[in-house]
Write a protein that holds these residues in place. Structure first.
Motif, PDB file in Angstrom:
ATOM      1  N   THR A  79      -6.071   3.304   6.786  1.00  0.00           N
ATOM      2  CA  THR A  79      -5.094   2.778   5.835  1.00  0.00           C
ATOM      3  C   THR A  79      -3.779   2.485   6.570  1.00  0.00           C
ATOM      4  OG1 THR A  79      -4.491   5.021   5.301  1.00  0.00           O
ATOM      5  CG2 THR A  79      -5.997   3.949   3.783  1.00  0.00           C
ATOM      6  N   ARG A  95      -0.511  -2.385   9.380  1.00  0.00           N
ATOM      7  CA  ARG A  95      -1.316  -2.843   8.251  1.00  0.00           C
ATOM      8  C   ARG A  95      -2.675  -2.152   8.281  1.00  0.00           C
ATOM      9  NH1 ARG A  95       0.898  -7.812  10.377  1.00  0.00           N
ATOM     10  NH2 ARG A  95       2.370  -8.682   8.902  1.00  0.00           N
ATOM     11  N   ARG A 135      -6.741 -11.289   6.103  1.00  0.00           N
ATOM     12  CA  ARG A 135      -7.343  -9.977   5.853  1.00  0.00           C
ATOM     13  C   ARG A 135      -8.768 -10.210   5.406  1.00  0.00           C
ATOM     14  NH1 ARG A 135      -2.651  -9.576   2.596  1.00  0.00           N
ATOM     15  NH2 ARG A 135      -1.059  -8.417   3.731  1.00  0.00           N
ATOM     16  N   GLY A 142      -8.802  -5.782   4.121  1.00  0.00           N
ATOM     17  CA  GLY A 142      -8.203  -5.937   2.800  1.00  0.00           C
ATOM     18  C   GLY A 142      -9.278  -5.934   1.730  1.00  0.00           C
ATOM     19  N   ASP A 143      -8.839  -5.788   0.473  1.00  0.00           N
ATOM     20  CA  ASP A 143      -9.818  -5.794  -0.619  1.00  0.00           C
ATOM     21  C   ASP A 143     -10.356  -7.191  -0.862  1.00  0.00           C
ATOM     22  OD1 ASP A 143      -9.439  -3.127  -0.973  1.00  0.00           O
ATOM     23  OD2 ASP A 143      -7.869  -3.380  -2.498  1.00  0.00           O
TER      24      ASP A 143
END
Ligand SMILES: C[S@@+](CC[C@H](N)C(=O)[O-])C[C@H]1O[C@@H](n2cnc3c(N)ncnc32)[C@H](O)[C@@H]1O
Length: 201
Positions: free
Chosen positions: A183, A190, A159, A144-145
């Motif tokens: 992605t 996910r 994440r 995740g970011d």
């Protein structure tokens, strides 16, 4: 003491094994990546947080000296019954049964995703302790970011940004060798990450 994670997986071990406990549920590129990684491992390979044991058995079938540990006894019982030729033990990824410097590789495939971020370093350091110098670690995780928790089907998971994991690995005594991400899709899997690292010894 039984943790929430152990309790949650204990309750759903049979369901997890039925739906996700075989190589047919594995993404083809993950299979390729893990097989290639295992091929480079020199020495015993530990599947740390092995769940139903399908990765362990698959890698053993390809010739690796592979065994599995999981904290959930129901998973270990399932793995032993499904793969009687492969050794499985009940143990925590935070306190591995292996001696210092004895392993060639540790696979932590989605087994650290439920650790509180502050506890991930301890598990990584435990793998570093058990690995020989130059030994190889492969971590699979939700990417995740930002570092954030979410409602996973079994129990809360996290994440991780790739850079965050790289920092944790560096602090635990590893050098990052390769990073892979994929992605996700709104209704599908996910976003996925995999980091290959080598113990600095
Ligand atoms: C998402 S499942 C992944 C299982 C397997 N690696 C796979 O790819 O299907 C997470 C696994 O990590 C195990 N696990 C979580 N925390 C653990 C810990 N502290 N020690 C040992 N196993 C742990 C759980 O019991 C569960 O089997």
């Amino acid at each position: 003491m039984t943790s929430d994670v152990e309790h949650a997986y204990s309750r759903r071990a049979a369901e997890y094994a039925e739906h996700l406990g075989s190589m047919s549920s594995v993404h083809p590129s993950d299979r390729q990546l893990v097989e290639a990684w295992a091929d480079d491992v020199d020495g015993p390979l530990l599947d740390a947080g092995c769940g139903p044991g399908h990765w362990t058995a698959h890698l053993a079938g390809l010739g690796a000296d592979a065994r599995g540990v999981d904290q959930v006894p129901a998973f270990v019982e399932h793995a032993r019954a499904a793969h009687p030729a492969v050794p499985f033990t009940v143990a925590s990824v935070d306190a591995l049964p292996d001696g210092a410097g004895t392993l060639g590789g540790v696979l932590a495939w989605y087994s650290l995703i439920h650790h509180e971020p502050a506890a991930v370093g301890r598990a990584l350091a435990e793998s570093a302790r058990a690995l020989r110098p130059g030994g190889r670690l492969l971590v699979g995780f939700f990417v995740g970011d930002e570092l954030e928790q979410f409602d996973h089907a079994v129990v809360t998971a996290w994440r991780w940004p790739v850079g965050w994991l790289a920092d944790e690995l560096g602090a635990a005594g590893f050098e990052v060798v390769e990073t892979h991400t994929r992605t996700g899709s709104p209704k599908g899997p996910r976003p996925h990450g995999a980091v290959l690292a080598r113990s600095r010894g």
